[in-house]
Design a protein around this motif. Structure first.
Motif, PDB file in Angstrom:
ATOM      1  N   CYS A 505       1.211 -18.133   3.983  1.00  0.00           N
ATOM      2  CA  CYS A 505       0.154 -19.087   4.305  1.00  0.00           C
ATOM      3  C   CYS A 505       0.573 -20.518   3.955  1.00  0.00           C
ATOM      4  N   LEU A 506       1.292 -20.668   2.853  1.00  0.00           N
ATOM      5  CA  LEU A 506       1.771 -21.995   2.480  1.00  0.00           C
ATOM      6  C   LEU A 506       2.852 -22.477   3.436  1.00  0.00           C
ATOM      7  N   LEU A 507       3.774 -21.578   3.785  1.00  0.00           N
ATOM      8  CA  LEU A 507       4.834 -21.954   4.717  1.00  0.00           C
ATOM      9  C   LEU A 507       4.254 -22.345   6.072  1.00  0.00           C
ATOM     10  N   ALA A 508       3.218 -21.623   6.496  1.00  0.00           N
ATOM     11  CA  ALA A 508       2.617 -21.872   7.810  1.00  0.00           C
ATOM     12  C   ALA A 508       1.514 -22.926   7.765  1.00  0.00           C
ATOM     13  N   ALA A 509       1.228 -23.451   6.584  1.00  0.00           N
ATOM     14  CA  ALA A 509       0.180 -24.467   6.420  1.00  0.00           C
ATOM     15  C   ALA A 509      -1.151 -23.972   6.980  1.00  0.00           C
TER      16      ALA A 509
END
Length: 792
Positions: A505-509
């Motif tokens: 989720c962080l990588l994909a914003a």
């Protein structure tokens, strides 16, 4: 032969073809030009009739495919691939260019997809390959997926050929299809198929007969409308069945009660590489690039092909001259004559390239096969084709970010500090979360830092199915990825799965999905008592903190969960390590290393807790190193990690090793301790530079009883074989010299190369500017005595 059978008086013009056959395609074009029908009927799904006009669009470039998918189950799909050399595509384009109606007459896709679903339910699994997709137009040598006998194989065998492809080339591709009587090739092929069906029966089962019944009904409808101006382009195997006169009632009876699903249909890009695959979505063509060349070459196809091969090899820095091309042409023609073939085919051209241009090597020949014989051609479809909203959003984003889908694999380096690079990264990560693996992460260049990412991109046709399937999650990539992440968090099986999802989720914003994922993560972490699960989850959380920092994403909630997770690992790890067998101890060592690496990173993250966690972790390592119930591999690893952290002096490490290698310790346990201590990165150099540790290992090993040596040897071999070759050579040299003979002063006195009589302070001071650059501007060079100690 005359062309009477292809079109009897009052009967439709039946043009039996080989799917994706360039010879058949040329013959179809010639036959249509000669007969000028008023309507063209083509084997294919009738739901695609509204899409036929798009085949004439300026930006429609084959290879393409008709894609049908069930509306309520987008993952259930079927493809009908068409290349530029496909007879069906040629018939479509001829009809559009001449203003003649074109219609598809095969069994509707609504029945085909429902039939596949019922068969899968009956068989209890997916029978057609990945994702349930099928290539409904695949030839698979027999012209039809239901045909049990291989018509081309039988005809080739009858003619004395051992290769059906070579037979087809000789009798169709090299005989100038379409010259003279335009209908003669179809008449000959129909007679051959009629004889085969009389000998082997229908060759198929219920579906084959049902498809032919549906085609006959559609042909009758066209005859009522256009009388005798009907031309039919279909697989040659079906022609005898379509020619046979049957009653309308009997045909309708075969179609009664067929299962049906609601279906959507569109055009999608296809690739030559996919055409070459016989299973799944492929069409079973061994050489689509060669077929495309045969279809497009106006004359002298072999000469043009060998010139292409020479150009490709020259582009790869191979020395290939025009003289090589001339000699290759001569060799191909000579081989064709020796093999009694009318003209050189792909086999002769390949042999000539291997012998003349590749000097007998199959390595450059493999490049010719991959780039030319198969090829990386990717088709294009107009932007006006029907598509799910998610597909439209993806296409807009691809254009905005200048990420063009390509069939050939390429590497993409992204700088996350730039807005375009960050947006591209987010898009690729969101697509991966949706199961659309257009890009796959790859290892970045050494030293590029966390602000860089490297991806390998390749667009595959089945990604169109994945996109349609992902459309149930939302109308945009962002909305769909957010909804999918929330659903995956709720349905995740283990704690590690949830932490990996948080990282994604962080990588994909995906800021809207992160609170849901974090809530599930906190609940799972509070309930999970398995230390191994907690240890697996912690590294992903710490990486998420670091990624969030690089991308400017708030991670305060993650930091709190990571701290709580670490505290639970600290409490539960010592009792969890007691009484483990060898396999369980080795697995736990991996968890210990992962937690240690995660906590090392945690101190570099601004949002992370303070240094108390690392102090607590060092206390846990001390507990593991001194507890007798802990397996040797874990005790040794704990001592090594403390030594690397500077929390254990060399003398104390030597004391631990001495205790572990004392005569009272079983040899197997001692060997496991050694594996834990010196295994992994840097363990060999530790022995090279510390004579006390090396001496302890040397003395213990020479004292191992003969009967126990066989048991400890596999452990030691596994430990030392992981070292680099240079380290192993150095250790071997130290063993050869013997203990006590590697002091630097003594070695220098003995004249050993590489050592001086003392410390050269001027040379040592020369490295200080480099050390300041490495350690940063806050580094204090300290006292002169400290500098000398560092140099030593």
């Amino acid at each position: 032969m005359n062309g009477g059978r292809a079109r009897d008086v009052g009967q439709p013009l039946l043009l039996g073809v080989r799917h994706h056959g360039p010879g058949s395609a040329k013959a179809v074009r010639a036959a249509l030009e000669a007969s000028r029908p008023r309507v063209v009927l083509i084997e294919g799904p009738p739901e695609a009739d509204p899409l036929i006009p798009l085949a004439a669009a300026e930006d429609m470039r084959p290879p393409v495919a008709l894609l049908a998918h069930a509306v309520d189950e987008p993952g259930r799909s079927a493809f009908w691939p068409l290349a530029a050399f496909s007879p069906e595509w040629v018939a479509l384009r001829w009809a559009l260019e001449h203003g003649v109606p074109a219609r598809f007459i095969d069994l509707p896709a609504a029945h085909t997809l429902a039939w596949e679903r019922d068969e899968e339910d009956k068989d209890g699994g997916d029978k057609d390959g990945e994702d349930g997709g099928t290539d409904a137009g695949a030839e698979q040598d027999s012209l039809d997926e239901d045909v049990r006998v291989d018509p081309l194989g039988v005809l080739a065998d009858t003619a004395g050929y051992d290769d059906a492809e070579r037979w087809w080339e000789d009798v169709v591709e090299h005989r100038g299809a379409g010259k003279g009587d335009a209908l003669a090739p179809f008449t000959a092929l129909e007679e051959a198929m009629t004889a085969l069906r009389e000998t082997y029966g229908s060759g198929g089962h219920g579906r084959d007969l049902i498809r032919e019944a549906h085609m006959r009904l559609r042909i009758r409808d066209a005859q009522r409308e256009f009388e005798d101006g009907v031309a039919v382009v279909c697989g040659a195997w079906h022609v005898p069945a379509l020619r046979r006169r049957t009653g309308v009632t009997a045909d309708r009876a075969l179609l009664k009660g067929l299962p049906k699903v609601k279906t959507d249909m569109t055009w999608v890009p296809w690739t030559h590489r996919r055409l070459s695959r016989a299973g799944g979505y492929g069409a079973g063509i061994d050489s689509p690039g060669w077929y495309a060349h045969l279809f497009a070459a106006p004359d002298r196809p072999v000469e043009r092909w060998l010139t292409k091969a020479a150009g490709l090899l020259r582009a790869e820095d191979r020395t290939v001259s025009p003289g090589h091309v001339i000699e290759a042409v001569r060799l191909a023609e000579t081989l064709a004559a020796l093999r009694e073939r009318p003209l050189p085919g792909l086999g002769e051209a390949t042999d000539a390239v291997r012998a003349v241009m590749c000097e007998g090597s199959d390595v450059p020949l493999a490049l010719v096969h991959d780039r030319l014989v198969v090829g990386d051609v990717l088709g294009e479809v107009p932007h006006t084709v029907p598509a799910v909203p998610l597909q439209r959003d993806l296409e807009r984003t691809q254009r905005r970010l200048r990420l063009r889908p390509e069939a050939a694999e390429r590497e993409l380096d992204l700088d996350l500090r730039e807005e375009t690079g960050a947006e591209r990264s987010r898009l690729l990560h969101r697509l991966r979360l949706l199961g659309i693996d257009w890009g796959r992460p790859a290892a970045s260049r050494p030293g590029t830092g966390t602000f860089r990412e490297t991806w390998r991109l390749r667009w595959e046709p089945e990604l169109a199915v994945r996109t349609a399937e992902a459309g149930v999650w939302g109308t945009t990539v962002l909305a769909a990825a957010t909804a999918k992440a929330e659903a995956d968090a709720v349905g995740a099986r283990g704690l590690a799965d949830v932490t990996a999802l948080a990282e994604h989720c962080l990588l994909a914003a995906l800021p809207d999905a992160l609170p849901v994922v974090m809530r599930v993560l906190a609940d799972r972490a509070a309930l999970d008592t398995d230390v191994a699960h907690l240890a697996q989850a912690l590294p992903a959380l710490v990486r998420s903190l670091r990624y969030g920092d690089v991308r400017g994403t708030g991670t305060a909630a993650l930091a709190e969960v990571a701290a709580g997770l670490a505290e639970r690992v600290f409490v539960g790890l010592p009792p969890a390590c007691a009484g483990l067998d060898a396999d369980a101890a080795e697995e736990m060592r991996g968890h210990v290393d992962a937690v240690h690496g995660a906590l090392s990173l945690l101190g570099d993250v601004p949002a992370a807790p303070d240094g108390r966690l690392r102090a607590r972790w060092r206390a846990v390592l001390r507990t593991l190193s001194a507890r007798d119930t802990v397996p040797g591999v874990l005790r040794g690893r704990a001592v090594r990690l403390l030594l690397d952290e500077g929390e254990l002096a060399q003398d104390e490490a030597a004391r631990f090793m001495g205790l572990a290698l004392s005569p009272g310790t079983p040899p197997a346990d001692a060997a496991a301790w050694i594996e834990g201590f010196v295994g992994g990165s840097g363990g060999g150099l530790l022995l090279v530079h510390d004579e006390r540790l090396f001496g302890l290992v040397d003395r213990w090993l020479t004292a191992v009883p003969t009967e126990a040596f066989t048991d400890v040897l596999p452990l030691l071999r596994r430990t030392f074989s992981a070292y680099e070759s240079g380290v192993r050579r150095t250790l071997g040299e130290l063993v050869r010299r013997g203990p006590g003979r590697r002091d630097r002063t003594d070695t220098a006195a003995a004249g050993a190369p590489g050592f001086g009589p003392g410390v050269d302070e001027a040379r040592a001071d020369a490295v200080l500017p480099v050390l300041r650059l490495l350690l940063g501007p806050d580094c204090d060079e300290g006292t002169r005595g400290e500098r000398v100690e560092v140099r030593r």
